[in-house]
Design an enzyme around this catalytic site. Sequence first.
Site, PDB file in Angstrom:
ATOM      1  CG  HIS A 107      -0.378  -0.182   2.554  1.00  0.00           C
ATOM      2  ND1 HIS A 107       0.347  -1.181   3.112  1.00  0.00           N
ATOM      3  CD2 HIS A 107      -0.161   0.931   3.479  1.00  0.00           C
ATOM      4  CE1 HIS A 107       0.682  -0.909   4.402  1.00  0.00           C
ATOM      5  NE2 HIS A 107       0.445   0.286   4.779  1.00  0.00           N
ATOM      6  CG  HIS A 109       0.919   5.464   4.011  1.00  0.00           C
ATOM      7  ND1 HIS A 109       0.135   5.485   5.105  1.00  0.00           N
ATOM      8  CD2 HIS A 109       1.481   4.314   4.081  1.00  0.00           C
ATOM      9  CE1 HIS A 109       0.211   4.352   5.674  1.00  0.00           C
ATOM     10  NE2 HIS A 109       1.182   3.539   5.112  1.00  0.00           N
TER      11      HIS A 109
END
Length: 145
Positions: A107, A109
């Site tokens: 992932h 950010h």
Amino acid sequence: MSLHGEYDTDNVFAKMLRGEIPCVKVFEDDTALAFMDIFPQSKGHTLVIPKRAEARNLIEMPGDLVGSYMQRVQKVAKAVSKALEPDGIVVTQFNGAPAGQTVFHLHFHIIPRYEGDSLKGHSHGQQADMSELNALADKISSCIE
């Protein structure tokens, strides 16, 4: 968890992808899912995860999927910029627990930065107000091109 290991299909992001855990969606297509971080480091903190790979981190992401995934990361970052007009944006990604990774599904950010506001710590423990997250998600979603 170390940099290398087995992908855990029960991680929180995998559960979100399967619809077992709700999230405040910003964007979704066949390549990626973007949603609001419920423990934001800054107003508008958004996460973007790949949908077509069980990769714990960037190192494990199949090379043929990196380009399309990164296009989605950029698309969401542009929408955050347009919607929230921050003074800057941090785009970051952690590989392994010693680097700060806490969820072992790749992932990125996207963290808006505002002049004079200090950045809260990663996974600082204070959950955001869900109605505020929904409003931010709507505002960012409306700016996705």
